[in-house]
Structure formats: C-alpha cells, structure tokens
Scaffold this motif. Structure first.
Motif, short mmCIF file in Angstrom:
data_model
loop_
_atom_site.label_atom_id
_atom_site.label_comp_id
_atom_site.label_asym_id
_atom_site.label_seq_id
_atom_site.Cartn_x
_atom_site.Cartn_y
_atom_site.Cartn_z
N ALA A 68 -25.08 89.69 -54.28
CA ALA A 68 -24.56 88.50 -53.73
C ALA A 68 -24.67 87.17 -54.54
O ALA A 68 -25.72 86.98 -55.49
N GLN A 69 -23.75 86.33 -54.46
CA GLN A 69 -23.85 85.31 -55.43
C GLN A 69 -24.81 84.27 -55.06
O GLN A 69 -25.22 84.19 -53.62
N LYS A 70 -25.42 83.68 -55.89
CA LYS A 70 -26.41 82.59 -55.86
C LYS A 70 -26.02 81.29 -56.02
O LYS A 70 -25.62 80.88 -57.23
N THR A 91 -21.02 78.19 -47.44
CA THR A 91 -20.96 79.62 -46.70
C THR A 91 -19.60 79.75 -46.37
O THR A 91 -19.21 80.95 -46.14
N GLN A 92 -18.87 78.78 -46.01
CA GLN A 92 -17.52 78.85 -45.90
C GLN A 92 -16.88 79.55 -47.05
O GLN A 92 -15.76 80.49 -46.82
N VAL A 116 -23.34 84.40 -49.36
CA VAL A 116 -24.03 83.66 -50.65
C VAL A 116 -25.25 83.43 -50.16
O VAL A 116 -25.81 83.24 -49.01
N VAL A 117 -26.11 83.54 -51.38
CA VAL A 117 -27.68 83.10 -51.29
C VAL A 117 -27.75 81.79 -51.58
O VAL A 117 -27.38 81.43 -52.72
N ASP A 170 -30.43 83.50 -62.58
CA ASP A 170 -29.36 83.87 -62.57
C ASP A 170 -28.11 83.43 -61.46
O ASP A 170 -27.26 84.01 -61.18
N ALA A 171 -28.44 82.26 -61.20
CA ALA A 171 -27.80 81.40 -60.12
C ALA A 171 -26.30 81.41 -60.68
O ALA A 171 -26.03 81.14 -62.05
#
Length: 221
Positions: free
Chosen positions: A4-6, A25-26, A31-32, A51-52
C-alpha cells in the motif's frame, strides 16, 4: 503483492489534517496515512517511514519558518516527494516552493476533489500547481539557492537549534527545550555558523529569514 502507498501529512491543525486525510483516501483508497503536527515530529516520522511515497507539508508548522522546512526535508530525503499545502497562496510563494524542490503546491482553499487530483498527479511523477500559476516562472536568486544548499547540510538537531535561534531563544533556553547541556548547544551553534558561512548567531538568523514566508492573516497555514 504490491505494498500500500504511504503518505505523510504534516500540519499542526487537526481539522485540516482530517480534511487532507479525506482527500488522500479519496485519491488512494488503500493508502496508509501517517500524521505529524510539528517539524520535529515530521523528522521522526520520516526517519521511521523512509519508504513513504509522499509528504504533504504545511509551511507554517511549529519548528519551521517558511521554506526552511521544505529545504531541510528535501536535503535530508531527496528521493521523497514533498507537496506544499498552504494558506500562503501568492503565485510568487508557489513558484519559489517548486524552485526549492517541492513536487507541487496545493492551496488550502482548494476543493477536496482538486487536492485529490493533485495528489494523484504527483504520485504519477508530475509537478502540480494551480493552472493560473503553472504558466508563470519566477526563479530563486542565486544567493538564496546557495543558502538553501547550506541549510540542507545541517543535521536534524542543528536545524532545530537554528529554528530556535530565529525565535530569539538563548542557549540555556534551547538547552532546556532539547534536554541537553548548554555546552552542547554552544557546540551546535558553532557548527551551524561554520556550515552557513556566517560569523554570528545574528547573521545566521538574518540568513534564515531569507526563506521566510509571511503567515496568512486569515489562517495560520
């Protein structure tokens, strides 16, 4: 399996962090989201989540002064994209943010749909600015660019000390705030002056003011 993308949201206003989180989140449903409410918290968050995929950064958080936070963050983490989200919406400020390494500038007055679309563009490698601003160009002066490079060479603790100097704090007050000895602060100040190429703390504060941005009167953002 794709991770998941952070995305890190750095803003000291809880209500606006909540609004940004909704926009994020939209744009990216799985996403985290990690939140930070000061530059110190952001530095710790970035260190823990190197790693964001993206940082959404307010210009007027505690512990920073205008573009100083952006410049320092980009210097420490050049591979991590940063988008400025601010209430300082003058075109000149937006263009300077890009010059200092931001991947975009989103006005806080923008609708959630616009913020979501901008985040997606940046995650896909684009640089995002409002349409009415994107066509213009205003470069950063050579002196400011040189100072920005020097600022980026500071360690996280040296940067904190410099920002406290800009607030007018004395060495003993900074030592108390950071829970270290006054001698340690004196050593940090000496290192800061050397790295910035100045001879006094007053000169260091004046140099740091180069990257200042006046806070909007209607909203501290």
């Amino acid at each position: 399996m794709q991770l998941a993308q952070k995305i890190i949201i750095a803003d000291d206003h809880p209500l606006f962090r909540a609004a940004l989180k909704q926009a994020v989140t939209q744009a990216v449903p799985d996403v985290v989201v990690i939140e930070a409410d000061s530059l110190t918290a952001l530095q710790e968050t970035v260190e823990a989540h190197s790693d964001a995929d993206l940082v959404l950064l307010d210009l007027h958080m505690p512990g920073t002064n205008g573009f100083t936070g952006l410049v320092f963050l980009r210097g420490q983490n050049p591979s991590m994209p940063v988008v400025v989200v601010s209430g300082s919406e003058e075109p000149r400020v937006m263009r300077r943010a890009i010059e200092y390494g931001a991947s975009g500038f989103i006005p806080k007055s923008a609708p959630l749909e616009t913020i979501s679309a901008a985040i997606l563009d940046v995650l896909e490698g684009e640089v995002w600015l409002p349409e009415e601003v994107a066509d213009g160009a205003e470069g950063v002066s050579e002196d400011d660019a040189e100072f920005a490079a020097k600022l980026a060479s500071l360690t996280p603790q040296q940067f904190r000390v410099l920002m406290m100097l800009t607030e007018g704090l004395l060495n003993k007050q900074i030592a108390y705030e950071l829970n270290v000895s006054e001698a340690t602060i004196k050593a940090h100040v000496t290192a800061i002056l050397r790295k910035l190429g100045v001879h006094s703390r007053t000169q260091a504060v004046i140099e740091a003011s180069r990257l200042g941005v006046e806070a909007p009167k209607t909203e501290l953002g």
